[in-house]
Design a protein around this motif. Sequence first.
Motif, short mmCIF file in Angstrom:
data_model
loop_
_atom_site.label_atom_id
_atom_site.label_comp_id
_atom_site.label_asym_id
_atom_site.label_seq_id
_atom_site.Cartn_x
_atom_site.Cartn_y
_atom_site.Cartn_z
N TYR A 37 17.22 -13.38 3.99
CA TYR A 37 17.75 -12.68 5.17
C TYR A 37 16.95 -12.97 6.44
CZ TYR A 37 20.14 -10.26 1.42
OH TYR A 37 20.89 -9.98 0.30
N ASP A 38 15.89 -13.76 6.30
CA ASP A 38 15.02 -14.08 7.43
C ASP A 38 14.49 -12.80 8.07
OD1 ASP A 38 13.62 -15.64 9.24
OD2 ASP A 38 15.29 -15.80 10.65
N VAL A 39 13.92 -11.94 7.24
CA VAL A 39 13.37 -10.67 7.70
C VAL A 39 11.92 -10.54 7.25
CG1 VAL A 39 15.57 -9.42 7.73
CG2 VAL A 39 14.19 -9.46 5.62
N THR A 40 11.17 -9.72 7.97
CA THR A 40 9.85 -9.29 7.51
C THR A 40 10.05 -8.13 6.55
OG1 THR A 40 8.79 -9.95 9.58
CG2 THR A 40 7.62 -8.36 8.19
N VAL A 41 9.44 -8.23 5.37
CA VAL A 41 9.53 -7.17 4.38
C VAL A 41 8.31 -6.26 4.49
CG1 VAL A 41 9.52 -6.64 1.90
CG2 VAL A 41 10.94 -8.50 2.79
N GLU A 74 -0.61 -11.85 0.61
CA GLU A 74 -0.77 -13.29 0.77
C GLU A 74 0.33 -14.06 0.04
OE1 GLU A 74 -4.10 -16.80 -0.09
OE2 GLU A 74 -4.55 -14.71 -0.55
N ARG A 75 0.64 -13.64 -1.19
CA ARG A 75 1.62 -14.37 -2.01
C ARG A 75 3.06 -14.17 -1.55
NH1 ARG A 75 3.18 -16.75 -4.78
NH2 ARG A 75 3.38 -16.25 -6.97
N SER A 76 3.38 -13.00 -1.03
CA SER A 76 4.77 -12.67 -0.72
C SER A 76 5.11 -12.76 0.76
CB SER A 76 5.10 -11.26 -1.20
OG SER A 76 4.39 -10.29 -0.42
N GLY A 77 4.08 -12.63 1.62
CA GLY A 77 4.33 -12.54 3.06
C GLY A 77 4.72 -11.16 3.51
N ALA A 78 4.79 -10.20 2.58
CA ALA A 78 5.17 -8.83 2.93
C ALA A 78 4.02 -8.13 3.64
CB ALA A 78 5.55 -8.05 1.67
N LYS A 79 4.37 -7.16 4.48
CA LYS A 79 3.39 -6.28 5.10
C LYS A 79 3.33 -4.97 4.32
CE LYS A 79 3.44 -8.13 9.80
NZ LYS A 79 3.47 -7.77 11.24
N VAL A 80 2.14 -4.38 4.25
CA VAL A 80 1.93 -3.20 3.41
C VAL A 80 1.33 -2.08 4.25
CG1 VAL A 80 0.86 -2.29 1.33
CG2 VAL A 80 1.60 -4.67 1.39
N LEU A 81 2.03 -0.94 4.29
CA LEU A 81 1.63 0.23 5.07
C LEU A 81 1.28 1.38 4.13
CD1 LEU A 81 4.58 0.21 7.65
CD2 LEU A 81 2.37 -0.97 7.86
N LEU A 82 0.20 2.07 4.43
CA LEU A 82 -0.19 3.24 3.64
C LEU A 82 0.71 4.42 3.99
CD1 LEU A 82 -2.19 4.73 1.74
CD2 LEU A 82 -3.56 5.23 3.78
N ALA A 83 1.30 5.05 2.96
CA ALA A 83 2.14 6.24 3.17
C ALA A 83 1.25 7.48 3.25
CB ALA A 83 3.14 6.38 2.03
N LEU A 84 1.12 8.02 4.45
CA LEU A 84 0.21 9.14 4.68
C LEU A 84 0.68 10.42 4.01
CD1 LEU A 84 -0.75 8.54 8.42
CD2 LEU A 84 -2.01 7.87 6.36
N ASP A 91 2.89 -11.45 -9.69
CA ASP A 91 3.39 -12.72 -9.16
C ASP A 91 4.93 -12.74 -9.13
OD1 ASP A 91 1.01 -14.25 -8.54
OD2 ASP A 91 0.62 -14.24 -10.69
N THR A 92 5.54 -12.21 -10.16
CA THR A 92 7.00 -12.12 -10.19
C THR A 92 7.50 -11.21 -9.09
OG1 THR A 92 6.91 -12.41 -12.60
CG2 THR A 92 8.98 -11.61 -11.67
N PHE A 93 6.80 -10.11 -8.88
CA PHE A 93 7.13 -9.18 -7.81
C PHE A 93 6.99 -9.86 -6.45
CE2 PHE A 93 5.60 -5.35 -5.22
CZ PHE A 93 6.87 -4.86 -5.01
N ALA A 94 5.91 -10.59 -6.26
CA ALA A 94 5.68 -11.30 -5.00
C ALA A 94 6.80 -12.31 -4.74
CB ALA A 94 4.33 -11.99 -5.00
N ASN A 95 7.18 -13.03 -5.77
CA ASN A 95 8.26 -14.02 -5.62
C ASN A 95 9.58 -13.35 -5.25
OD1 ASN A 95 6.51 -16.10 -6.29
ND2 ASN A 95 7.08 -16.11 -8.46
N ARG A 96 9.84 -12.19 -5.83
CA ARG A 96 11.09 -11.47 -5.52
C ARG A 96 11.09 -11.01 -4.07
NH1 ARG A 96 15.41 -10.39 -4.35
NH2 ARG A 96 16.94 -9.06 -5.41
N LEU A 97 9.97 -10.52 -3.58
CA LEU A 97 9.89 -10.08 -2.19
C LEU A 97 10.06 -11.27 -1.24
CD1 LEU A 97 6.87 -7.59 -2.34
CD2 LEU A 97 9.31 -7.05 -2.40
#
Length: 365
Positions: free
Chosen positions: A223-227, A26-36, A210-216
């Motif tokens: 770069y206008d990319v999805t992280v 929510e804070r970063s806009g990043a998507k998170v995938l589980l590494a199987l 929060d610092t991590f979220a801001n960096r992402l």
Amino acid sequence: MIPTPYYLIDKSRLLHNMETIAYLRERSGAKVLLALKCFATWSIFDFMRDYMDGTTSSSLFEVRLGREKFGKETHAYSVAWADHEIDAAISCADKIIFNSIGQLRRFYPNSATIQRGLRLNPQISSSSFDLADPSRPFSRLGESKQEKIKEIINDISGFMIHNNCENSDFFLFDQMLNDIEKKFGAFFFEVEWVSLGGGIHFTGKNYPIDTFANRLKKFSDTYDVTVYLEPGEAAISNSTTLEITVLDTFNNGKDLAIVDSSIQAHMLDLLIYRENAELEPNKGAHEIMICGKSCLAGDIFGTFQFPKKLKPGDRLSIQDAGGYTMVKKNWFNGLAMPGIVIREFDGTHRLIRNFDYTDYMTNLS
């Protein structure tokens, strides 16, 4: 009482990691995938999928498992795809990530219907283990030459970079990401998404989330990319124990206890990386070495402190036993494979799977 050994996945412990992941998304806009590759126990996926965006893989079987059992977004990566695998992998995935430009070119026609990505190797990492360092000398994991990447930039929609390994230091992560941007930043403007891989221990205690979220978010906005992030250990850390029972005790100059489990068969990374298991509270006047029951001389969980001497029948809980255990367990010595149990929020235990002689026999030929 459920007989040991078994892996016990505790939903209440797992919830902390899931809520942290949801907050970060929510804070970063990043998507998170589980590494199987780290954790693929699909009986708990119905709980985890509410907090994560999907799965990422290292093989055809993992791609298929992610699609069938987790659903949502599915990324297909392999160090090298075989001719007989590529079409099946593409049929199960939303994105396919090639490890090399050679593989990208070889399977370019096959992958015309799917988003393509390329793994980059920034030649820097946080790993203290040469065995696990993706940026070790002569590494086969990803491309690093900018002139070669420039030639294929129009053939891909994204990049995957996996150079962190159990990195709990945000400032090291930030420093490495700055270096990656200096090297590859021009290419990031040309794609739609960038995966920063796994190995970032952002669910750990006192991690500056929060610092991590801001960096992402800054990276994404620049770069206008999805992280994407691909946590394995960070998703399931401290959620699972290996429940074991003492079978025998004796003294050979040191007090020993032999248990009904084995690091060689049930916690292989302890052997590979020469590490001790975690046992809590690990306090008391009696120092006892906990030993596995296989015939391997070095099958030892570690030496721990106890308030009183152990005896046959005593139960122990090996902590943080979720990552790289159930996906690596094996039939060495024909030892009983640990069952898989889930502890529900109300404290009840649900036996998901037991393994028996038939499983051992049919695993062979």
